[in-house]
Design an enzyme around this catalytic site. Sequence first.
Site, PDB file in Angstrom:
ATOM      1  N   ARG A 152       2.422  -6.278   2.396  1.00  0.00           N
ATOM      2  CA  ARG A 152       3.820  -6.291   2.840  1.00  0.00           C
ATOM      3  C   ARG A 152       4.431  -7.695   2.739  1.00  0.00           C
ATOM      4  NH1 ARG A 152       2.558  -1.581   2.634  1.00  0.00           N
ATOM      5  NH2 ARG A 152       3.176   0.071   4.087  1.00  0.00           N
ATOM      6  N   GLU A 157       7.709  -5.276  10.855  1.00  0.00           N
ATOM      7  CA  GLU A 157       7.777  -5.213   9.401  1.00  0.00           C
ATOM      8  C   GLU A 157       9.210  -5.434   8.897  1.00  0.00           C
ATOM      9  OE1 GLU A 157       7.484  -1.838   6.352  1.00  0.00           O
ATOM     10  OE2 GLU A 157       5.428  -2.079   7.046  1.00  0.00           O
ATOM     11  N   SER A 193       7.702   2.218   8.964  1.00  0.00           N
ATOM     12  CA  SER A 193       6.799   1.532   9.899  1.00  0.00           C
ATOM     13  C   SER A 193       7.521   0.340  10.499  1.00  0.00           C
ATOM     14  CB  SER A 193       5.555   1.018   9.179  1.00  0.00           C
ATOM     15  OG  SER A 193       4.821   2.084   8.634  1.00  0.00           O
TER      16      SER A 193
END
Length: 342
Positions: A168, A338, A242
């Site tokens: 990520r 995130e 998420s």
Amino acid sequence: MHPHLFLVHDQPLDSFNTFRIPARARHYLRVTGAEQLDQLRADPELGALPRLVLGGGSNLLFTRDFDGVVLHMSGLGREILGEQDGRVLVRAQAGENWHAFVQYTLEQGLGGLENLSLIPGTVGAAPIQNVGAYGTETKDVFHSLTAYDMDSGEVRVLDAQDCRFAYRDSIFKHEDGRALVVLDVTFALPKDWAPNLRYAELANAARDAGLESPTPRQVGALVEAIRRRKLPDPAEIGNAGSFFKNPVVSAEHCARLLAQFPNLVHHAQPDGTEKLAAGWLIDQCGWKGRSMGAAGVYPKQALVLVNLGGARGEDVVRLARAIQADVEARYGVALEPEPVFI
Ligand code: EPU
């Protein structure tokens, strides 16, 4: 100001973020190519303002209005470039819808992106956070991208190494990549494709469907079905996927936790560290389905925070902080959001 730059002033951004949080931009520009960025750079006033590069708005949390220029990447187009080293190169402009692009490659008989089916957002955003799902990350199928450098005004080509992909993460999330605006992305899809069923959930779905040697399209359909079962559709419930990254802890930390919590979900990483399932940690703290004001924890996936209707950015932040505090107190693990907070 600039007569040939189609700037919108005081633009509402509610419909440009999948959380559907109300916010406004001082200036807003739909960007379809480098020319507009050249013009923006050349304008002494506009060029000096803070910038926010916006794709599908699926990884963003607005906590305030944006006092600068929002660059809404809107370039469209996709093409098969040809073959190289047993792989087919396919290019798409940054503004293409990600899932529609995945579908396009699958319709061409090309495999490689099927595990990334139904991820919200645009093609240009995929490399920014190296989007991944079911054991495939953007970096695994990435060839190169074209980016406009707002500092120098140059158009640069970056390969996978230049992009510094990690979980990520990429150069675009760091200081030395902040001036880069992704214009298009080229993917390298394998000609000798084999399904990636490393994730047990996906392998089980294939088995249950009686698919012994599934095609890329069939795997894509399985991924879609799994996602639809567990994840809220942003068209119906505001969310940004998420909300936290899966935390990575040392082997020692993981062993200590396992002694106390034998059911802890963990995955050993190549470097000896352990990745924990943030969704499991949050779930175990009792947060699944709970809410604070108009912000809630999705009942089918504790890692996803949702806008129950009328949430402001600060509602989501308050809920996130409460979850972080509980997980930290119980497991000694710091959860990192995130999405990008504005
Ligand atoms: N779990 C629970 N309770 C929950 C949620 C999860 O116990 O409420 C457990 C599950 O049973 C499973 C484990 O936690 O054992 C992991 O859950 P899951 O397989 O749903 O995946 P995840 O780790 O929560 C990650 C990605 C997703 C991606 C899926 C599938 C991150 C932060 N998230 O989720 O990506 O789709 O794996 O590969 O890495 C996203 O980034 O927006 C996203 C949706």
